[in-house]
Design a protein around this motif. Structure first.
Motif, PDB file in Angstrom:
ATOM      1  N   ALA A 141       0.837  -1.204   0.000  1.00 30.40           N
ATOM      2  CA  ALA A 141       0.000   0.000   0.000  1.00 30.40           C
ATOM      3  C   ALA A 141       0.871   1.252   0.000  1.00 30.40           C
ATOM      4  N   PHE A 142       1.930   1.239   0.800  1.00 32.11           N
ATOM      5  CA  PHE A 142       2.840   2.389   0.861  1.00 32.11           C
ATOM      6  C   PHE A 142       3.623   2.533  -0.444  1.00 32.11           C
ATOM      7  N   GLN A 143       4.095   1.405  -1.001  1.00 34.96           N
ATOM      8  CA  GLN A 143       4.856   1.455  -2.255  1.00 34.96           C
ATOM      9  C   GLN A 143       4.004   1.988  -3.405  1.00 34.96           C
ATOM     10  N   ARG A 144       2.750   1.574  -3.467  1.00 32.22           N
ATOM     11  CA  ARG A 144       1.877   2.048  -4.540  1.00 32.22           C
ATOM     12  C   ARG A 144       1.598   3.545  -4.402  1.00 32.22           C
ATOM     13  N   TYR A 145       1.490   4.006  -3.171  1.00 36.35           N
ATOM     14  CA  TYR A 145       1.309   5.439  -2.925  1.00 36.35           C
ATOM     15  C   TYR A 145       2.532   6.211  -3.436  1.00 36.35           C
ATOM     16  N   VAL A 146       3.727   5.712  -3.124  1.00 34.38           N
ATOM     17  CA  VAL A 146       4.965   6.365  -3.561  1.00 34.38           C
ATOM     18  C   VAL A 146       5.105   6.301  -5.083  1.00 34.38           C
ATOM     19  N   THR A 147       4.790   5.153  -5.671  1.00 34.95           N
ATOM     20  CA  THR A 147       4.884   4.997  -7.124  1.00 34.95           C
ATOM     21  C   THR A 147       3.946   5.956  -7.844  1.00 34.95           C
ATOM     22  N   LYS A 148       2.755   6.144  -7.303  1.00 32.43           N
ATOM     23  CA  LYS A 148       1.785   7.053  -7.909  1.00 32.43           C
ATOM     24  C   LYS A 148       2.308   8.479  -7.942  1.00 32.43           C
ATOM     25  N   LEU A 149       3.068   8.848  -6.913  1.00 24.80           N
ATOM     26  CA  LEU A 149       3.576  10.211  -6.818  1.00 24.80           C
ATOM     27  C   LEU A 149       4.905  10.413  -7.536  1.00 24.80           C
ATOM     28  N   THR A 150       5.692   9.336  -7.694  1.00 24.33           N
ATOM     29  CA  THR A 150       7.054   9.493  -8.215  1.00 24.33           C
ATOM     30  C   THR A 150       7.308   8.803  -9.552  1.00 24.33           C
ATOM     31  N   ASP A 151       6.444   7.855  -9.949  1.00 22.66           N
ATOM     32  CA  ASP A 151       6.638   7.066 -11.173  1.00 22.66           C
ATOM     33  C   ASP A 151       7.954   6.299 -11.165  1.00 22.66           C
ATOM     34  N   SER A 152       8.359   5.819  -9.990  1.00 20.02           N
ATOM     35  CA  SER A 152       9.614   5.084  -9.876  1.00 20.02           C
ATOM     36  C   SER A 152       9.459   3.656 -10.408  1.00 20.02           C
ATOM     37  N   LYS A 153      10.261   3.305 -11.427  1.00 17.58           N
ATOM     38  CA  LYS A 153      10.223   1.959 -12.004  1.00 17.58           C
ATOM     39  C   LYS A 153      10.733   0.921 -11.014  1.00 17.58           C
ATOM     40  N   ALA A 154      11.786   1.282 -10.264  1.00 19.26           N
ATOM     41  CA  ALA A 154      12.370   0.326  -9.320  1.00 19.26           C
ATOM     42  C   ALA A 154      11.388  -0.015  -8.206  1.00 19.26           C
ATOM     43  N   ILE A 155      10.722   0.998  -7.659  1.00 18.78           N
ATOM     44  CA  ILE A 155       9.763   0.757  -6.580  1.00 18.78           C
ATOM     45  C   ILE A 155       8.535   0.041  -7.120  1.00 18.78           C
ATOM     46  N   GLU A 156       8.133   0.354  -8.345  1.00 15.05           N
ATOM     47  CA  GLU A 156       7.010  -0.339  -8.968  1.00 15.05           C
ATOM     48  C   GLU A 156       7.323  -1.824  -9.134  1.00 15.05           C
ATOM     49  N   ALA A 157       8.557  -2.134  -9.563  1.00 14.33           N
ATOM     50  CA  ALA A 157       8.964  -3.535  -9.711  1.00 14.33           C
ATOM     51  C   ALA A 157       9.040  -4.219  -8.355  1.00 14.33           C
ATOM     52  N   ASP A 158       9.547  -3.496  -7.350  1.00 10.41           N
ATOM     53  CA  ASP A 158       9.626  -4.051  -6.004  1.00 10.41           C
ATOM     54  C   ASP A 158       8.232  -4.347  -5.460  1.00 10.41           C
ATOM     55  N   SER A 159       7.285  -3.450  -5.754  1.00 13.19           N
ATOM     56  CA  SER A 159       5.902  -3.651  -5.316  1.00 13.19           C
ATOM     57  C   SER A 159       5.294  -4.874  -5.993  1.00 13.19           C
ATOM     58  N   ALA A 160       5.595  -5.037  -7.298  1.00 14.70           N
ATOM     59  CA  ALA A 160       5.101  -6.216  -8.027  1.00 14.70           C
ATOM     60  C   ALA A 160       5.674  -7.491  -7.432  1.00 14.70           C
ATOM     61  N   HIS A 161       6.938  -7.411  -7.027  1.00 18.77           N
ATOM     62  CA  HIS A 161       7.590  -8.558  -6.388  1.00 18.77           C
ATOM     63  C   HIS A 161       6.865  -8.926  -5.096  1.00 18.77           C
ATOM     64  N   TYR A 162       6.550  -7.927  -4.294  1.00 27.84           N
ATOM     65  CA  TYR A 162       5.866  -8.194  -3.026  1.00 27.84           C
ATOM     66  C   TYR A 162       4.415  -8.626  -3.240  1.00 27.84           C
ATOM     67  N   MET A 163       3.825  -8.230  -4.368  1.00 24.53           N
ATOM     68  CA  MET A 163       2.475  -8.717  -4.683  1.00 24.53           C
ATOM     69  C   MET A 163       2.506 -10.224  -4.916  1.00 24.53           C
ATOM     70  N   VAL A 164       3.593 -10.699  -5.487  1.00 19.56           N
ATOM     71  CA  VAL A 164       3.775 -12.147  -5.625  1.00 19.56           C
ATOM     72  C   VAL A 164       3.837 -12.788  -4.239  1.00 19.56           C
TER      73      VAL A 164
END
Length: 317
Positions: A141-164
């Motif tokens: 939830a926190f990573q998606r909030y940050v990704t929405k505000l920053t468009d960070s590819k690394a954090i988006e990938a990390d969030s996808a990893h944790y979704m797994v």
């Protein structure tokens, strides 16, 4: 690019990214220690597979921390487009971590089917996995909030990893419940093999997206249409062609030819071009924009024409 990003300074964006990467690394270490205890205490291969995944999370999170810090640097003489693509490299390495853990878990799952072992203390295992599940959901939830505000590819990938991880945690809880209630020990191995298949699929998706960014793939058709709409909304714009777009890593680059009245003075053409740039920046802040002015109706060898001919040849062959 997120519309909310234009309300944040570069310092605020970098602070959010660093907070997200620190939270990710802290959780990965904590869950790895917790699951290590759970795997040895219960003897569950599914819990062990989740522990191995958390171990790869530590490596992936460390890489993300480094990538985010590196990509946050300002442009330099040697890297005039900035360092944003470091995040895509980080995501690609994460995909390799995920694929490696998937292969390892699949091997152990098959081996455990051939040589089964009893699973004990399933209640403890279930409790550990519930703690891991709730903690991981909070991080996502926190990573998606940050990704929405920053468009960070690394954090988006990390969030996808944790979704797994969320999917695997749910699967493991189900597996342990079935083993506890019905005594079907082989279901634990089957769950582990299913998790490994999902890990490999997720690794493929992350790698594909990272490679697209690193290879300067075009942005989505919706963004391309949006750029054309913005440009042609100016009354003096007679046309646009040879539009090229790509992701520099957290910010977009737009390059195109702007068709103007051929009788305009150079200073007037310059002012109009700046107006077009300002209109684009209103929607895509921090974008890198390169505009070449062309007199409307001029005959030239255009990229759009070349690409259309190439596409038609491929369709015929």
């Amino acid at each position: 690019m997120s519309m909310k990003q234009k309300y944040l300074t570069a310092e605020q964006i970098n602070r959010l990214k660093k907070s997200a990467t620190t939270a990710s690394l802290t959780l990965a270490i904590s869950l790895c220690l917790l699951k290590t205890f759970g795997a040895f205490y219960t003897g569950s291969l599914a819990v062990l597979s989740s522990m191995i995944d958390s171990l790869t999370d530590i490596g992936a999170s460390l890489i993300t921390v480094i990538a985010v810090r590196f990509s946050s640097q300002e442009e330099s003489y040697s890297f005039r487009y900035g360092y944003g693509k470091a995040e895509s490299i980080s995501a690609l390495v994460q995909a390799a971590f995920i694929a490696g853990s998937g292969i390892f878990v699949m091997y152990d799952g098959i081996n455990r089917l051939i040589y089964p072992r009893p699973i004990e203390q399933t209640t403890v295992g279930i409790l550990i996995m519930i703690i891991a599940l709730v903690s991981t959901l909070g991080l996502i939830a926190f990573q998606r909030y940050v990704t929405k505000l920053t468009d960070s590819k690394a954090i988006e990938a990390d969030s996808a990893h944790y979704m797994v991880d969320v999917m695997t945690n749910l699967s493991i809880i189900l597996s342990l419940c079935i083993v506890s209630w019905f005594g079907i020990s082989w279901f634990d191995s089957v769950t582990a093999i299913g998790i490994s298949g999902y890990l490999l699929y997720n690794a493929y998706k992350i790698a594909a997206e990272s490679i697209k960014t690193l290879m300067d793939a075009e942005l989505s058709p919706e963004i391309r249409k949006d750029i054309k709409r913005i440009v042609l909304s100016s009354p003096f714009a007679k046309g646009i062609h040879d539009l090229r777009t790509h992701d520099l890593g957290g910010k977009y680059m737009f390059e195109f030819h702007l068709e103007l009245d051929g009788d305009l003075p150079l200073s007037a053409a310059h002012d109009m071009t700046e107006m077009v740039e300002d209109n684009i920046w209103e929607v895509y802040p921090n974008a890198v924009i390169i505009i070449h002015q062309d007199p409307v109706g001029i005959e030239e060898d255009r990229l759009d024409t070349k690409l259309k001919k190439t596409h038609q040849k491929k369709k015929k062959s």
